[in-house]
Design a protein around this motif. Structure first.
Motif, PDB file in Angstrom:
ATOM      1  N   THR A   1       0.934  -1.497  -0.219  1.00 22.12           N
ATOM      2  CA  THR A   1       0.215   0.122  -0.280  1.00 22.12           C
ATOM      3  C   THR A   1       1.175   1.342  -0.320  1.00 22.12           C
ATOM      4  OG1 THR A   1      -0.223  -0.133   2.420  1.00 22.12           O
ATOM      5  CG2 THR A   1      -1.656  -1.022   1.373  1.00 22.12           C
ATOM      6  N   GLU A   2       0.419   2.426  -0.508  1.00 16.45           N
ATOM      7  CA  GLU A   2       1.129   3.813  -0.327  1.00 16.45           C
ATOM      8  C   GLU A   2       1.204   3.789   0.821  1.00 16.45           C
ATOM      9  OE1 GLU A   2       3.256   6.303  -1.404  1.00 16.45           O
ATOM     10  OE2 GLU A   2       2.127   5.294  -3.153  1.00 16.45           O
ATOM     11  N   GLN A   3       0.969   3.917   2.290  1.00 17.24           N
ATOM     12  CA  GLN A   3       1.497   3.840   3.459  1.00 17.24           C
ATOM     13  C   GLN A   3       2.452   2.964   3.709  1.00 17.24           C
ATOM     14  OE1 GLN A   3      -1.442   2.182   6.332  1.00 17.24           O
ATOM     15  NE2 GLN A   3      -0.547   3.353   8.220  1.00 17.24           N
ATOM     16  N   GLU A   4       2.642   1.297   3.531  1.00 14.55           N
ATOM     17  CA  GLU A   4       3.799   0.409   3.082  1.00 14.55           C
ATOM     18  C   GLU A   4       5.001   1.743   2.756  1.00 14.55           C
ATOM     19  OE1 GLU A   4       1.096  -3.512   4.391  1.00 14.55           O
ATOM     20  OE2 GLU A   4       1.838  -2.759   1.810  1.00 14.55           O
TER      21      GLU A   4
ATOM     22  N   ALA B   1      10.641   5.852   5.615  1.00 13.08           N
ATOM     23  CA  ALA B   1      10.854   6.444   6.744  1.00 13.08           C
ATOM     24  C   ALA B   1      11.834   5.524   7.077  1.00 13.08           C
ATOM     25  CB  ALA B   1       9.957   6.477   7.411  1.00 13.08           C
ATOM     26  N   ALA B   2      11.931   4.151   7.083  1.00 14.47           N
ATOM     27  CA  ALA B   2      13.034   3.126   7.390  1.00 14.47           C
ATOM     28  C   ALA B   2      13.983   3.732   6.291  1.00 14.47           C
ATOM     29  CB  ALA B   2      12.504   1.854   7.726  1.00 14.47           C
ATOM     30  N   LEU B   3      14.669   4.076   6.246  1.00 20.58           N
ATOM     31  CA  LEU B   3      15.808   4.776   5.626  1.00 20.58           C
ATOM     32  C   LEU B   3      16.649   5.264   6.558  1.00 20.58           C
ATOM     33  CD1 LEU B   3      15.299   5.316   1.964  1.00 20.58           C
ATOM     34  CD2 LEU B   3      15.950   2.600   3.022  1.00 20.58           C
TER      35      LEU B   3
ATOM     36  N   LEU C   1      22.119  -8.525  11.979  1.00 24.91           N
ATOM     37  CA  LEU C   1      20.725  -7.725  13.378  1.00 24.91           C
ATOM     38  C   LEU C   1      20.603  -6.771  13.499  1.00 24.91           C
ATOM     39  CD1 LEU C   1      21.688 -11.681  14.826  1.00 24.91           C
ATOM     40  CD2 LEU C   1      20.002 -11.316  13.093  1.00 24.91           C
ATOM     41  N   THR C   2      21.554  -6.194  13.830  1.00 30.36           N
ATOM     42  CA  THR C   2      21.018  -4.254  14.043  1.00 30.36           C
ATOM     43  C   THR C   2      20.130  -3.612  12.755  1.00 30.36           C
ATOM     44  OG1 THR C   2      22.654  -4.108  15.499  1.00 30.36           O
ATOM     45  CG2 THR C   2      22.164  -2.277  15.061  1.00 30.36           C
ATOM     46  N   LEU C   3      21.266  -3.551  11.697  1.00 29.96           N
ATOM     47  CA  LEU C   3      20.638  -3.030  11.028  1.00 29.96           C
ATOM     48  C   LEU C   3      18.695  -3.536  10.499  1.00 29.96           C
ATOM     49  CD1 LEU C   3      23.446  -3.695   8.071  1.00 29.96           C
ATOM     50  CD2 LEU C   3      22.407  -1.096   9.039  1.00 29.96           C
ATOM     51  N   ILE C   4      18.459  -4.923  10.856  1.00 29.77           N
ATOM     52  CA  ILE C   4      17.738  -5.472   9.890  1.00 29.77           C
ATOM     53  C   ILE C   4      16.984  -4.745  11.311  1.00 29.77           C
ATOM     54  CG2 ILE C   4      15.824  -7.952  10.679  1.00 29.77           C
ATOM     55  CD1 ILE C   4      18.423  -9.233   9.361  1.00 29.77           C
ATOM     56  N   GLU C   5      16.968  -4.746  12.766  1.00 28.84           N
ATOM     57  CA  GLU C   5      16.004  -4.203  13.624  1.00 28.84           C
ATOM     58  C   GLU C   5      16.263  -3.131  13.758  1.00 28.84           C
ATOM     59  OE1 GLU C   5      16.907  -3.597  18.913  1.00 28.84           O
ATOM     60  OE2 GLU C   5      17.798  -5.720  17.231  1.00 28.84           O
ATOM     61  N   ALA C   6      16.740  -2.434  12.891  1.00 27.80           N
ATOM     62  CA  ALA C   6      16.464  -0.477  12.921  1.00 27.80           C
ATOM     63  C   ALA C   6      15.723  -0.768  11.693  1.00 27.80           C
ATOM     64  CB  ALA C   6      17.970  -0.052  12.532  1.00 27.80           C
ATOM     65  N   ALA C   7      16.008  -1.664  10.548  1.00 22.84           N
ATOM     66  CA  ALA C   7      14.710  -1.321   9.210  1.00 22.84           C
ATOM     67  C   ALA C   7      13.292  -2.103   9.952  1.00 22.84           C
ATOM     68  CB  ALA C   7      14.672  -2.807   8.372  1.00 22.84           C
ATOM     69  N   ILE C   8      12.794  -3.099  10.603  1.00 22.21           N
ATOM     70  CA  ILE C   8      11.722  -3.336  11.257  1.00 22.21           C
ATOM     71  C   ILE C   8      11.146  -2.090  11.992  1.00 22.21           C
ATOM     72  CG2 ILE C   8      10.401  -5.161  13.124  1.00 22.21           C
ATOM     73  CD1 ILE C   8      12.675  -7.326  11.027  1.00 22.21           C
TER      74      ILE C   8
ATOM     75  N   GLU D   1       7.531   1.386  13.588  1.00 26.65           N
ATOM     76  CA  GLU D   1       7.177   2.934  14.380  1.00 26.65           C
ATOM     77  C   GLU D   1       6.477   4.264  12.886  1.00 26.65           C
ATOM     78  OE1 GLU D   1      11.215   4.856  15.179  1.00 26.65           O
ATOM     79  OE2 GLU D   1      11.167   3.127  16.545  1.00 26.65           O
ATOM     80  N   ALA D   2       6.995   3.833  12.340  1.00 29.07           N
ATOM     81  CA  ALA D   2       6.486   4.885  10.815  1.00 29.07           C
ATOM     82  C   ALA D   2       4.696   4.101  10.334  1.00 29.07           C
ATOM     83  CB  ALA D   2       7.014   5.207   9.458  1.00 29.07           C
ATOM     84  N   MET D   3       4.774   2.979  10.719  1.00 27.24           N
ATOM     85  CA  MET D   3       2.765   2.990  10.356  1.00 27.24           C
ATOM     86  C   MET D   3       1.797   3.016  11.730  1.00 27.24           C
ATOM     87  SD  MET D   3       2.665   1.067   7.528  1.00 27.24           S
ATOM     88  CE  MET D   3       1.211  -0.337   7.418  1.00 27.24           C
ATOM     89  N   ALA D   4       2.853   2.752  12.508  1.00 27.26           N
ATOM     90  CA  ALA D   4       2.068   3.651  13.683  1.00 27.26           C
ATOM     91  C   ALA D   4       2.142   4.686  13.811  1.00 27.26           C
ATOM     92  CB  ALA D   4       3.101   3.142  15.410  1.00 27.26           C
TER      93      ALA D   4
END
Length: 68
Positions: free
Chosen positions: A5-8, A14-16, A41-48, A53-56
């Protein structure tokens, strides 16, 4: 491929920022194969985390009005 979706898509953009901040610390020229497991793992955690946060934030801004 997932039909986003556009929201996603906005949440992905935003995760960049948190990913870029970590890459500044690691070094942009560092090959992915050279990263430690902890760094990956830290990069993955930051991305997720950035995505969630942006979705919330987007959900909080959404109208609660019932459309009927």
């Amino acid at each position: 491929m997932v039909d986003l979706t556009e929201q996603e898509r906005a949440a992905m953009r935003a995760a960049l920022r948190p990913i870029a901040e970590l890459m500044e610390e690691i070094g942009w020229t560092t090959p992915l194969a050279s990263l430690s497991e902890t760094q990956v793992l830290t990069l993955i955690e930051a991305a997720i985390g950035g995505f969630q946060e942006a979705m919330a934030a987007s959900a909080r801004q959404a109208s609660t009005e019932i459309p009927f």
